[in-house]
Design a protein around this motif. Structure first.
Motif, PDB file in Angstrom:
ATOM      1  N   SER A   1      -8.382  -9.212  -2.835  1.00  0.00           N
ATOM      2  CA  SER A   1      -9.376  -8.165  -3.059  1.00  0.00           C
ATOM      3  C   SER A   1      -9.122  -6.999  -2.109  1.00  0.00           C
ATOM      4  O   SER A   1      -8.450  -7.134  -1.081  1.00  0.00           O
ATOM      5  CB  SER A   1     -10.788  -8.710  -2.870  1.00  0.00           C
ATOM      6  N   GLN A   2      -9.720  -5.854  -2.445  1.00  0.00           N
ATOM      7  CA  GLN A   2      -9.419  -4.635  -1.702  1.00  0.00           C
ATOM      8  C   GLN A   2     -10.000  -4.594  -0.280  1.00  0.00           C
ATOM      9  O   GLN A   2      -9.298  -4.182   0.661  1.00  0.00           O
ATOM     10  CB  GLN A   2      -9.901  -3.420  -2.503  1.00  0.00           C
TER      11      GLN A   2
ATOM     12  N   ALA B   1      -3.891  -4.127  -3.805  1.00  0.00           N
ATOM     13  CA  ALA B   1      -4.630  -5.386  -3.818  1.00  0.00           C
ATOM     14  C   ALA B   1      -4.336  -6.162  -5.103  1.00  0.00           C
ATOM     15  O   ALA B   1      -4.173  -7.390  -5.080  1.00  0.00           O
ATOM     16  CB  ALA B   1      -6.129  -5.107  -3.688  1.00  0.00           C
TER      17      ALA B   1
ATOM     18  N   VAL C   1       0.836  -1.208   0.000  1.00  0.00           N
ATOM     19  CA  VAL C   1       0.000   0.000   0.000  1.00  0.00           C
ATOM     20  C   VAL C   1       0.867   1.252   0.000  1.00  0.00           C
ATOM     21  O   VAL C   1       0.602   2.221  -0.734  1.00  0.00           O
ATOM     22  CB  VAL C   1      -0.939  -0.001   1.227  1.00  0.00           C
TER      23      VAL C   1
ATOM     24  N   SER D   1      -7.820  -3.696   3.211  1.00  0.00           N
ATOM     25  CA  SER D   1      -8.078  -2.536   4.066  1.00  0.00           C
ATOM     26  C   SER D   1      -8.261  -2.955   5.524  1.00  0.00           C
ATOM     27  O   SER D   1      -7.771  -2.288   6.440  1.00  0.00           O
ATOM     28  CB  SER D   1      -9.336  -1.799   3.583  1.00  0.00           C
TER      29      SER D   1
ATOM     30  N   SER E   1      -2.144   3.326  -3.064  1.00  0.00           N
ATOM     31  CA  SER E   1      -3.536   3.035  -3.403  1.00  0.00           C
ATOM     32  C   SER E   1      -3.872   1.642  -2.894  1.00  0.00           C
ATOM     33  O   SER E   1      -3.109   0.699  -3.112  1.00  0.00           O
ATOM     34  CB  SER E   1      -3.753   3.106  -4.918  1.00  0.00           C
ATOM     35  N   PHE E   2      -5.040   1.504  -2.221  1.00  0.00           N
ATOM     36  CA  PHE E   2      -5.457   0.180  -1.764  1.00  0.00           C
ATOM     37  C   PHE E   2      -5.806  -0.721  -2.941  1.00  0.00           C
ATOM     38  O   PHE E   2      -5.508  -1.921  -2.933  1.00  0.00           O
ATOM     39  CB  PHE E   2      -6.663   0.308  -0.814  1.00  0.00           C
ATOM     40  N   ASN E   3      -6.444  -0.139  -3.964  1.00  0.00           N
ATOM     41  CA  ASN E   3      -6.832  -0.945  -5.124  1.00  0.00           C
ATOM     42  C   ASN E   3      -5.619  -1.499  -5.863  1.00  0.00           C
ATOM     43  O   ASN E   3      -5.562  -2.686  -6.194  1.00  0.00           O
ATOM     44  CB  ASN E   3      -7.694  -0.119  -6.085  1.00  0.00           C
TER      45      ASN E   3
END
Length: 309
Positions: free
Chosen positions: A28-29, A22, A12, A33, A17-19
């Motif tokens: 998956s996001q 991931a 991250v 998180s 960016s978390f997306n």
């Protein structure tokens, strides 16, 4: 806190960016998180400022990131070194700098083969800095180099201090003075106005840096120096009359029909010969390799101080 939490956080931090993190981690996001949130709750501080785009680390997050990178790197190195240790009984990977290969290393390897004829030896030409990286990554088991680098996972065994000499073309005035018994040695001051050929050009840091530091330590600076790719290129250019170079004394048999080798004053300028091994690696193979090296030193009459693995 687990290593996976560190890997998630580093992804991250680097992707901002978390997306994207991931996608990089193939998860998956939402669970990513949650994992980062759990990490922050466990530590008790906010590591990521989620109100900015792209994401930014907090001051605590920057600190945590730097240390997380180091922990992950050490973990990866430990894994690689352990895997390498598992294959240690059947093969030995040796790193070397070229100047040592032109010296007695071939004899050391030949004698080691006599003791362990069934051990596969793999040789890798690597400079001293690359040997440190190769040891910690598990690529090699031992390295023979000339530069000292501090690394907690690598032990440096100083084998001996080897005298340096100056290689000059036969037509050079210093060669003629030596031939006529007018000169028996040189000092670095004599070389400041010479066309100095230094090697290897890359990768750095290398023997070039060591030689330039010898000048700097004496408040001297060579006026003209050219970086060349390797030792043999430097000696070839010396033979062609394009300049002079500095080499370890054990190399003075190279091109000796075209090049004269002159010692430094009082033999004070030396280059260390260093055996690099992983810290706490005390295998019988390495002990034998070190013992064989000392045997050949004794036969050659080299001055050295014996150490143990």
């Amino acid at each position: 806190m687990e290593l996976r939490h560190l890997r998630y956080f580093v992804a991250v931090a680097e992707e901002k960016s978390f997306n994207k993190a991931a996608e990089r981690l193939y998860i998956s996001q939402p669970p990513l998180s949650r994992q980062i949130k759990q990490l922050e709750e466990e530590i008790g501080v906010t590591l990521i400022d989620r109100d900015t785009r792209p994401l930014k680390l907090t001051e605590a997050g920057e600190f945590f990131y730097e240390h997380a990178i180091q922990i992950l790197r050490k973990s990866d190195n430990l894994r690689a070194m352990t895997m390498r240790k598992g294959a240690f009984d059947s093969s030995l990977s040796i790193g070397f700098v070229s100047s040592i290969l032109y010296g007695i290393l071939p004899r050391v390897i030949a004698r080691f083969r006599q003791v362990y004829p069934n051990i596969e030896l793999k040789l890798h030409e690597l400079n001293s800095w690359q040997q440190t990286q190769a040891l910690t990554s598990g690529k090699i088991d031992v390295g023979f180099g000339r530069l000292l680098f501090e690394d907690a996972s690598v032990r440096r065994i100083l084998l001996r201090e080897e005298s340096l000499v100056v290689a000059v073309p036969l037509s050079h005035h210093m060669a003629q003075e030596q031939l006529n018994a007018q000169r028996i040695d040189v000092n670095l001051t004599d070389l400041t106005e010479e066309r100095l050929l230094l090697y290897p050009k890359a990768p750095r840091p290398s023997f070039i840096n060591y030689v330039l530091e010898l000048f700097e330590a004496r408040n001297l600076k060579p006026s003209h120096f050219t970086e060349v790719s390797e030792l043999h290129v430097a000696l070839g250019l010396v033979a062609a009359g394009e300049g002079v170079t500095i080499v370890p004394k054990t190399l003075e048999h190279l091109r000796n029909q075209e090049v004269t080798y002159i010692p430094f004053e009082d033999g004070l300028l030396v280059s260390p010969v260093i055996m690099n091994v992983r810290h706490f690696d005390k295998s019988e193979l390495l002990k034998t390799l070190l013992e064989v090296t000392y045997q050949i030193y004794d036969e050659e009459g080299f001055i050295y101080q014996r150490e143990q693995i």
